[in-house]
Each structure stands twice: as C-alpha cells, then as structure tokens.
Design a protein around this motif. Structure first.
Motif, PDB file in Angstrom:
ATOM      1  N   SER A 105      42.124  58.516  39.660  1.00 24.07           N
ATOM      2  CA  SER A 105      41.213  57.381  39.863  1.00 24.07           C
ATOM      3  C   SER A 105      39.983  57.536  38.975  1.00 24.07           C
ATOM      4  CB  SER A 105      40.795  57.287  41.340  1.00 24.07           C
ATOM      5  OG  SER A 105      40.062  56.098  41.572  1.00 24.07           O
ATOM      6  N   PRO A 106      40.172  57.531  37.653  1.00 22.82           N
ATOM      7  CA  PRO A 106      39.082  57.882  36.735  1.00 22.82           C
ATOM      8  C   PRO A 106      37.934  56.875  36.781  1.00 22.82           C
ATOM      9  CG  PRO A 106      40.905  56.915  35.526  1.00 22.82           C
ATOM     10  CD  PRO A 106      41.399  57.120  36.930  1.00 22.82           C
ATOM     11  N   ALA A 121      44.784  49.169  21.705  1.00 20.80           N
ATOM     12  CA  ALA A 121      43.859  49.820  22.646  1.00 20.80           C
ATOM     13  C   ALA A 121      42.854  48.812  23.194  1.00 20.80           C
ATOM     14  CB  ALA A 121      43.147  50.978  21.955  1.00 20.80           C
ATOM     15  N   SER A 122      42.405  47.877  22.356  1.00 22.85           N
ATOM     16  CA  SER A 122      41.490  46.834  22.823  1.00 22.85           C
ATOM     17  C   SER A 122      42.170  45.917  23.833  1.00 22.85           C
ATOM     18  CB  SER A 122      40.980  46.006  21.633  1.00 22.85           C
ATOM     19  OG  SER A 122      40.189  46.791  20.779  1.00 22.85           O
ATOM     20  N   ALA A 123      43.453  45.627  23.616  1.00 27.89           N
ATOM     21  CA  ALA A 123      44.199  44.831  24.596  1.00 27.89           C
ATOM     22  C   ALA A 123      44.255  45.558  25.940  1.00 27.89           C
ATOM     23  CB  ALA A 123      45.605  44.543  24.075  1.00 27.89           C
ATOM     24  N   PHE A 124      44.463  46.889  25.881  1.00 31.31           N
ATOM     25  CA  PHE A 124      44.450  47.677  27.114  1.00 31.31           C
ATOM     26  C   PHE A 124      43.072  47.630  27.759  1.00 31.31           C
ATOM     27  CE2 PHE A 124      43.330  51.648  29.225  1.00 31.31           C
ATOM     28  CZ  PHE A 124      44.301  51.708  30.210  1.00 31.31           C
ATOM     29  N   LYS A 125      42.020  47.790  26.975  1.00 31.05           N
ATOM     30  CA  LYS A 125      40.649  47.781  27.493  1.00 31.05           C
ATOM     31  C   LYS A 125      40.378  46.511  28.291  1.00 31.05           C
ATOM     32  CE  LYS A 125      35.943  46.932  25.840  1.00 31.05           C
ATOM     33  NZ  LYS A 125      35.163  47.803  26.738  1.00 31.05           N
ATOM     34  N   ILE A 126      40.673  45.365  27.660  1.00 30.69           N
ATOM     35  CA  ILE A 126      40.377  44.088  28.304  1.00 30.69           C
ATOM     36  C   ILE A 126      41.197  43.936  29.582  1.00 30.69           C
ATOM     37  CG2 ILE A 126      40.548  41.587  28.022  1.00 30.69           C
ATOM     38  CD1 ILE A 126      39.993  42.159  24.963  1.00 30.69           C
ATOM     39  N   ALA A 127      42.498  44.265  29.511  1.00 31.70           N
ATOM     40  CA  ALA A 127      43.357  44.142  30.684  1.00 31.70           C
ATOM     41  C   ALA A 127      42.922  45.084  31.790  1.00 31.70           C
ATOM     42  CB  ALA A 127      44.809  44.412  30.288  1.00 31.70           C
ATOM     43  N   CYS A 128      42.584  46.316  31.423  1.00 36.44           N
ATOM     44  CA  CYS A 128      42.166  47.307  32.419  1.00 36.44           C
ATOM     45  C   CYS A 128      40.881  46.876  33.122  1.00 36.44           C
ATOM     46  CB  CYS A 128      41.982  48.666  31.740  1.00 36.44           C
ATOM     47  SG  CYS A 128      41.511  49.993  32.870  1.00 36.44           S
ATOM     48  N   GLU A 129      39.919  46.409  32.353  1.00 35.92           N
ATOM     49  CA  GLU A 129      38.650  46.015  32.951  1.00 35.92           C
ATOM     50  C   GLU A 129      38.805  44.779  33.831  1.00 35.92           C
ATOM     51  OE1 GLU A 129      35.751  47.962  29.524  1.00 35.92           O
ATOM     52  OE2 GLU A 129      36.040  45.787  29.566  1.00 35.92           O
ATOM     53  N   ILE A 130      39.719  43.866  33.468  1.00 38.02           N
ATOM     54  CA  ILE A 130      39.978  42.689  34.294  1.00 38.02           C
ATOM     55  C   ILE A 130      40.653  43.081  35.608  1.00 38.02           C
ATOM     56  CG2 ILE A 130      41.386  40.587  34.475  1.00 38.02           C
ATOM     57  CD1 ILE A 130      40.925  40.183  31.462  1.00 38.02           C
ATOM     58  N   LEU A 131      41.687  43.915  35.508  1.00 34.45           N
ATOM     59  CA  LEU A 131      42.523  44.199  36.682  1.00 34.45           C
ATOM     60  C   LEU A 131      41.996  45.319  37.563  1.00 34.45           C
ATOM     61  CD1 LEU A 131      46.136  43.894  35.190  1.00 34.45           C
ATOM     62  CD2 LEU A 131      44.794  42.157  36.388  1.00 34.45           C
ATOM     63  N   THR A 132      41.241  46.266  37.001  1.00 33.69           N
ATOM     64  CA  THR A 132      40.823  47.424  37.788  1.00 33.69           C
ATOM     65  C   THR A 132      39.318  47.564  37.942  1.00 33.69           C
ATOM     66  OG1 THR A 132      40.567  49.035  35.982  1.00 33.69           O
ATOM     67  CG2 THR A 132      42.795  48.653  36.792  1.00 33.69           C
ATOM     68  N   GLY A 133      38.541  46.966  37.050  1.00 36.29           N
ATOM     69  CA  GLY A 133      37.096  47.181  37.061  1.00 36.29           C
ATOM     70  C   GLY A 133      36.671  48.501  36.454  1.00 36.29           C
TER      71      GLY A 133
END
Length: 347
Positions: free
Chosen positions: A45-46, A61-73
């Motif tokens: 749970s980083p 990596a930017s696609a991951f960043k945006i998706a991660c921040e949207i879905l997980t905060g």
C-alpha cells in the motif's frame, strides 16, 4: 499459392498489425507476473509510486501515472534517471514502489535509477520486452511484454504492450474487474477496427510544418506519444499539451488553418476538452478529433472498448496506422528515421 493477405509496406506497418496479438500474449503469458506485481502493491500500500523510463516508454509510464492517480489517489512521480547515473544520488523510497518500463532494458541510466531505487528502500518492478536484460535483473519482479522483436525504429507494439501491462498491474492491484475485462476485450476490438479510417486527415498533415496534439486525463499521455511519433517518423514539428494548458498562451498560434489533433475518451474530461477544441476551430484552427465530435472539427473514429483507459490504447493504435501512412506520404521511410537508432543507451 499466393496469399490473400496484403503485404505490409513497412516494418512499422507490420508491427502495428501485430498489436492485438502482442496484447493477447502479454495478458496470457505474463498473467502470473502481473498478479504478483498487483499483490506486492496491495501488500505494501505504497504512499507513492515512482516511474523510471524514457521516450515512448515514459509515455506509457505517464499513462500509468494518470490512471493510478485517478483510480487509487496514490501520487506517481517520474524519477529522473540522471540523478542516479550522473549525480550518484540515492532516492529515499522506503515503503514506496519503483516501476521501470523499457523495450530493451539496456539503457545504463534506467538500470542505475532502478538499482538506486532498490538501494533507497523501494520495491522494484520492471516491464520490459527483453527478458534477459540488465533492467530485468535489477527488479524484484519482471513482467515480460512478449511483444516479440521490434525492428522498426519507431516503437509501436512495444508501447501499446507497455501501456496495457501497466494498466493490467493497476487492475491487479485494485482488483478492478471492469478494467481487467476491458483489457481482455481489447485484442478483439483492435482486430475489428478498419485500417484506414483516418485517411481524411492525411492531406492536411502531409502539407503541415507544425501542429499541436491535445489530450487530458488518459488522453494526455497518448497526445505526448503521438507528438513524438510525428517528429520521429514524419519530421513534423508537434507539441503536446493538456487541453487546459493550451489555453495559457499556446492557443494564440492556432489560426489560419494551423493543424490540431485532439484525443478524447469518454470520461469527466470530455466536456471541457470538447469546449476547447470547438474554440480552437472557431478561431481558425484545422481541428481533428479522435474519438469525439465538436463544432467545426473533423471526427476521426476510435473503436469503443468499454473503458476510458483502454479507449486511449485504441486511439493510439489508430494513430500509428495514420502516422505510418503520413511518413510515406511525406516521402520518408518510417522504418529508418534520420539520425535515430532503435536502442538509445544514455548515461
């Protein structure tokens, strides 16, 4: 007996045609490694995830960043590779996760950055096409892309596979069945898409000397990748902007038929982006919209995938077909852009 299958006019075209199979190989062949990465992220749970990548891999990596921040905060930051390789600094990453993405896994600065991330206390994951590579050896968990050899200089199937792998890790981490199912449908969706559906835009971009590429949310990472490919394959100056950022000055250039390509997906960013592209068209821009309709703009079709994050992957696949044809229309060889090499090993 002659084959009925048309022969590809370039290696790039052939590799774009392999994208659906490459995604399928990734999702089936690397399912165990994806699940392992997801379990690691759930366990830790980083508080933050850092990414290590360059070029097209950095756009994944930017696609991951945006998706991660949207879905997980959970915030995602890009780790500057030179901080480790040149300045010999070790980032403090106790409890964090470092995600590296690379086609070759051979660039020394990326390897040094991932090694430094581990030294600084972070858990490390590598998404890489070449399984036996220094970057893979530096990671706690390696996810093989299984995209197969990519001979054209411009990355296409390895980029799409990297973006799909990053989303698959996110889906495994969050146990997100909607995203997982959209990824599983993606190969069939891409196979069914027509190959020349963006041909209406070809004359405009073939005659251009400069253009903007716009996106917001997941579409911004795709816009960044598209801008790179315009430069790389078609020797065409292109700048990528958020549809919000373009209003802070850059939109003053959009007049007199200045070309704009905008990427849309069906999410909360869509209404604002449509307003922006309609405004650009009204002030004289020649605007093309991938995945949507706006007054004064030309629509470029993107197949619906059932999820805004995978819609972006469908959009870039359509764009790759377009930009390969654009390169040839401009009298260039998309497989061998001038002054570029397939693997760039930076320090």
């Amino acid at each position: 007996m002659p084959s009925d299958t048309p022969q590809a006019s370039s290696l790039m075209q052939a590799e774009i045609a392999e994208i659906p199979d490459a995604i399928e190989r990734l999702l089936t062949g690397s399912a165990a490694e994806i699940a392992e990465a997801g379990a690691l992220l759930r366990r830790l749970s980083p508080p933050v995830v850092v990414t290590v990548a360059r070029g097209s891999s950095d756009h994944a990596a930017s696609a991951f960043k945006i998706a991660c921040e949207i879905l997980t905060g959970v915030p995602v930051a890009s780790l500057g590779p030179s901080i480790a390789s040149i300045y010999r600094s070790v980032p403090r990453l106790k409890g964090a996760v470092a995600l590296a993405i690379s086609q070759s896994g051979r660039s020394p600065d990326l390897v040094a950055a991932l090694q430094a991330a581990r030294q600084g206390g972070g858990a490390t994951i590598a998404i890489v096409n070449v399984e036996r590579s220094p970057l893979a050896e530096a990671a706690d968990i390696t996810i093989p892309l299984r995209a197969g050899p990519e001979r054209s200089v411009a990355a296409t199937k390895s980029f799409v596979s990297s973006a799909a792998a990053a989303l698959a890790v996110l889906a495994a981490w969050r146990q997100d069945s909607a995203l997982r199912e959209a990824l599983s449908r993606l190969p069939a969706t891409l196979r069914a898409a027509p190959a020349d559906s963006w041909s209406v835009a070809l004359p405009e971009f073939a005659a251009a000397s400069s253009l903007y590429v716009l996106g917001r949310g997941p579409g911004l990472a795709i816009a960044m990748e598209a801008a790179l490919k315009f430069k790389e394959t078609s020797i065409l100056h292109a700048e990528a902007f958020s549809s919000a950022e373009v209003q802070h000055g850059p939109m003053s250039l959009v007049q007199g038929g200045f070309p704009v390509l905008a990427f849309l997906q069906d999410d909360a960013a869509r209404p604002g982006l449509l307003d922006t592209v309609a405004r650009l068209a009204a002030q004289g821009g020649r605007v093309f919209v991938a995945g949507g309709e706006a007054p004064g703009a030309v629509t470029l079709p993107v197949p619906a995938t059932g999820h805004p994050l995978t819609d972006s992957i469908a959009a870039i696949t359509g764009f790759y077909r377009f930009v390969e044809a654009l390169s040839r229309a401009r009298g260039l060889d998309p497989d061998h852009p001038p002054h570029l090499r397939k693997v760039t090993e930076t320090l």
